[in-house]
Design a protein around this motif. Structure first.
Motif, mmCIF file in Angstrom:
data_model
loop_
_atom_site.group_PDB
_atom_site.id
_atom_site.type_symbol
_atom_site.label_atom_id
_atom_site.label_comp_id
_atom_site.label_asym_id
_atom_site.label_seq_id
_atom_site.Cartn_x
_atom_site.Cartn_y
_atom_site.Cartn_z
ATOM 1 N N ALA A 170 0.832 -1.204 0.000
ATOM 2 C CA ALA A 170 0.000 0.000 0.000
ATOM 3 C C ALA A 170 0.866 1.253 0.000
ATOM 4 O O ALA A 170 1.843 1.353 0.737
ATOM 5 C CB ALA A 170 -0.921 0.000 1.215
ATOM 6 N N TRP A 171 0.493 2.222 -0.824
ATOM 7 C CA TRP A 171 1.160 3.515 -0.819
ATOM 8 C C TRP A 171 0.580 4.392 0.277
ATOM 9 O O TRP A 171 1.297 5.094 0.981
ATOM 10 C CB TRP A 171 1.011 4.198 -2.171
ATOM 11 C CG TRP A 171 1.498 5.604 -2.209
ATOM 12 C CD1 TRP A 171 0.765 6.741 -1.987
ATOM 13 C CD2 TRP A 171 2.837 6.041 -2.440
ATOM 14 N NE1 TRP A 171 1.550 7.852 -2.087
ATOM 15 C CE2 TRP A 171 2.842 7.454 -2.366
ATOM 16 C CE3 TRP A 171 4.030 5.382 -2.708
ATOM 17 C CZ2 TRP A 171 3.986 8.213 -2.545
ATOM 18 C CZ3 TRP A 171 5.170 6.136 -2.893
ATOM 19 C CH2 TRP A 171 5.144 7.526 -2.817
ATOM 20 N N ARG A 182 0.050 -6.690 -7.742
ATOM 21 C CA ARG A 182 0.530 -5.326 -7.538
ATOM 22 C C ARG A 182 0.682 -4.609 -8.875
ATOM 23 O O ARG A 182 0.894 -5.241 -9.905
ATOM 24 C CB ARG A 182 1.871 -5.338 -6.799
ATOM 25 C CG ARG A 182 1.801 -5.974 -5.427
ATOM 26 C CD ARG A 182 3.108 -5.795 -4.684
ATOM 27 N NE ARG A 182 3.076 -6.471 -3.390
ATOM 28 C CZ ARG A 182 4.041 -6.377 -2.488
ATOM 29 N NH1 ARG A 182 5.123 -5.656 -2.747
ATOM 30 N NH2 ARG A 182 3.945 -7.017 -1.342
ATOM 31 N N GLU A 183 0.578 -3.295 -8.848
ATOM 32 C CA GLU A 183 0.714 -2.479 -10.047
ATOM 33 C C GLU A 183 2.117 -1.872 -10.104
ATOM 34 O O GLU A 183 2.624 -1.366 -9.105
ATOM 35 C CB GLU A 183 -0.340 -1.364 -10.058
ATOM 36 C CG GLU A 183 -1.763 -1.894 -10.086
ATOM 37 C CD GLU A 183 -2.802 -0.782 -10.010
ATOM 38 O OE1 GLU A 183 -3.997 -1.087 -10.120
ATOM 39 O OE2 GLU A 183 -2.412 0.393 -9.822
ATOM 40 N N ILE A 236 8.326 1.714 -8.580
ATOM 41 C CA ILE A 236 7.779 1.076 -7.381
ATOM 42 C C ILE A 236 6.655 0.134 -7.789
ATOM 43 O O ILE A 236 6.010 0.317 -8.841
ATOM 44 C CB ILE A 236 7.252 2.135 -6.382
ATOM 45 C CG1 ILE A 236 6.960 1.510 -5.024
ATOM 46 C CG2 ILE A 236 6.015 2.838 -6.935
ATOM 47 C CD1 ILE A 236 6.629 2.526 -3.937
ATOM 48 N N GLU A 237 6.389 -0.881 -6.986
ATOM 49 C CA GLU A 237 5.225 -1.743 -7.123
ATOM 50 C C GLU A 237 4.288 -1.441 -5.963
ATOM 51 O O GLU A 237 4.704 -1.488 -4.792
ATOM 52 C CB GLU A 237 5.621 -3.221 -7.118
ATOM 53 C CG GLU A 237 6.337 -3.654 -8.378
ATOM 54 C CD GLU A 237 6.564 -5.148 -8.421
ATOM 55 O OE1 GLU A 237 6.389 -5.805 -7.365
ATOM 56 O OE2 GLU A 237 6.915 -5.664 -9.489
ATOM 57 N N THR A 238 3.046 -1.144 -6.275
ATOM 58 C CA THR A 238 2.115 -0.699 -5.243
ATOM 59 C C THR A 238 0.735 -1.276 -5.503
ATOM 60 O O THR A 238 0.450 -1.820 -6.581
ATOM 61 C CB THR A 238 2.039 0.843 -5.210
ATOM 62 O OG1 THR A 238 1.196 1.263 -4.141
ATOM 63 C CG2 THR A 238 1.510 1.396 -6.521
ATOM 64 N N ALA A 239 -0.138 -1.161 -4.508
ATOM 65 C CA ALA A 239 -1.489 -1.704 -4.621
ATOM 66 C C ALA A 239 -2.386 -0.834 -5.487
ATOM 67 O O ALA A 239 -3.269 -1.333 -6.173
ATOM 68 C CB ALA A 239 -2.111 -1.864 -3.226
ATOM 69 N N ASP A 240 -2.186 0.469 -5.481
ATOM 70 C CA ASP A 240 -3.081 1.388 -6.192
ATOM 71 C C ASP A 240 -2.274 2.568 -6.717
ATOM 72 O O ASP A 240 -1.877 3.446 -5.968
ATOM 73 C CB ASP A 240 -4.188 1.876 -5.249
ATOM 74 C CG ASP A 240 -5.250 2.708 -5.956
ATOM 75 O OD1 ASP A 240 -5.110 2.934 -7.169
ATOM 76 O OD2 ASP A 240 -6.208 3.130 -5.291
ATOM 77 N N THR A 241 -2.033 2.586 -8.033
ATOM 78 C CA THR A 241 -1.251 3.655 -8.660
ATOM 79 C C THR A 241 -1.924 5.008 -8.478
ATOM 80 O O THR A 241 -1.254 6.037 -8.352
ATOM 81 C CB THR A 241 -1.055 3.363 -10.159
ATOM 82 O OG1 THR A 241 -0.435 2.087 -10.310
ATOM 83 C CG2 THR A 241 -0.183 4.419 -10.815
#
Length: 434
Positions: A330-331, A341-342, A383-388
């Protein structure tokens, strides 16, 4: 029915104070979820202890009066919302028992070493002061004055055989002596703690008890209304610590705008409290027991949070692994229930010699993202994150340095380019013309 200044339902007064402070644009007729009399009573209660900060303005044509709370945080010595915790409803018996019980326990010489039972104190009130109370009434008041949950702790109790004995809590007197002894050390610490950290009402209480002031510390950006959620936050933290199931009742601003009176009721295990460093908003992350996914609720939209009971151990282990994976991706406060992940990357132009502070900012604010130099004065952040979508407010703060964006969420990337193109159409090429 005469107007009562004292607060009976803190949740209701909490909602009114927040609306007056944050929005402050509604008139009495705009609040359809409450009757006109209820609105007037709550407004008067707030005015009775926040009157110096309450402002009024008539709408055009005299169609209603707008009410709002206006506070300049840089000029405040203490958070005014702490006044709400010093007002509560009580009965005649509450007043009588408050003074006579504490006076009786203080005057008993020599005091019984083990303390006094509720029955003994009931007899003592009758013999000493001529007051006739039922023993259950006295026992209820003793429990209230011992309760940490109610923030009183005036009495301490200890079990002797089958009897529960009460005595004055001498730690309160020791605390007053300590505050006076260490005035120089504690004054600035408590002034800072009471305004910044959760449960600052405790710091405010200690400042009043020690006769402290706050002449030095002021804040440019101060989230004053957070203290209104502290009672709720305490219940949630107890649920997290005890790994319990909780029932959360949420009523969002979207439901208010749609005039939907039905709150969302969700049952699950509280996982964490997240705080946004950009907006200051606080969120509860809850793992729902029905849909088996993580939910995120804004703390100021939650009406109540109630502990239902312990959570099964096998469920907790499954939840722990799932929550760790989701929170690490998560960001911000947006929690994805999907394991996928996005990917996101941003290429920036940064002068290596004169703009090292930009690189420092990337490392400081990048939340674990990778920074690579891909050319002269060109750097890639990935970065790889849950919600861009959550990154985009931060990404836009680099406007003017962005060379290229890329990522797996093409919809968000394309929206950014459309926004930039639209800005160019509106404002031209930046040289004063279109």
């Amino acid at each position: 029915m005469p107007f009562q200044e004292l607060i009976k339902s803190f949740d209701r007064i909490r909602g009114y104070m927040r609306d007056f402070f944050i929005y402050g644009c509604k008139t009495r007729s705009d609040r359809e979820e409450a009757s006109l009399r209820t609105y007037d009573n709550e407004r008067r209660r707030i005015e009775s202890y926040l009157g110096d900060y309450m402002c009024f303005r008539l709408r055009e044509g005299g169609r209603g009066k707008r009410v709002w709370l206006s506070m300049e945080s840089a000029a405040l010595e203490r958070n005014p919302f702490y006044q709400a915790y010093r007002s509560k409803s009580f009965t005649d018996n509450d007043i009588i028992l408050h003074f006579y019980l504490l006076e009786a326990l203080s005057a008993l010489e020599p005091p019984q070493e083990e303390g006094w039972t509720a029955g003994q104190l009931t007899d003592l009130l009758s013999q000493r002061y001529g007051l006739c109370f039922d023993v259950q009434t006295v026992r209820g008041k003793l429990r209230e004055y011992e309760s940490l949950e109610k923030g009183l702790c005036l009495l301490a109790s200890e079990k002797h055989g089958k009897s529960l004995c009460y005595r004055l809590n001498r730690e309160a007197e020791e605390l007053s002596a300590l505050l006076e002894e260490r005035r120089g050390e504690m004054e600035d610490f408590l002034a800072f703690f009471s305004e910044v950290l959760p449960f600052g009402a405790a710091g405010s209480y200690l400042m009043e008890r020690g006769g402290y002031s706050n002449p030095h510390i002021r804040f440019k950006h101060h989230f004053l209304s957070h203290t209104l959620d502290d009672n709720l936050l305490l219940s949630i933290i107890e649920g997290i610590a005890s790994k319990s199931l909780m029932e959360v009742v949420n009523y969002s601003r979207r439901q208010r705008s749609q005039r939907d009176p039905r709150p969302l009721v969700c049952t699950g295990v509280p996982v964490a409290i997240l705080v946004s460093v950009q907006t200051g908003r606080r969120y509860l992350v809850l793992y729902g027991d029905k849909r088996k996914k993580l939910h995120s609720f804004r703390l100021d939209y939650i009406r109540s949070a109630k502990i239902l009971g312990p959570c099964p151990p096998e469920f907790l282990e499954q939840l722990r692994l799932y929550a760790e994976e989701s929170l690490n991706a998560a960001w911000g406060a947006s929690i994805s229930w999907r394991p996928r992940r996005e990917y996101f990357s941003m290429e920036l132009y940064i002068d290596e010699k004169r703009e090292k502070y930009i690189l420092n900012r990337l490392m400081r604010e990048g939340r674990g993202g990778e920074i690579q130099q891909v050319g002269v004065n060109r750097f890639r952040y990935s970065i790889e994150t849950a919600d861009t979508n959550e990154l985009m407010e931060w990404v836009k703060s680099f406007t003017g340095r962005i060379c290229k964006l890329d990522g797996s969420n093409r919809q968000v990337i394309q929206r950014f380019y459309r926004d930039m193109k639209r800005m160019e159409e509106l404002y031209g090429d930046g040289e004063g013309g279109e």
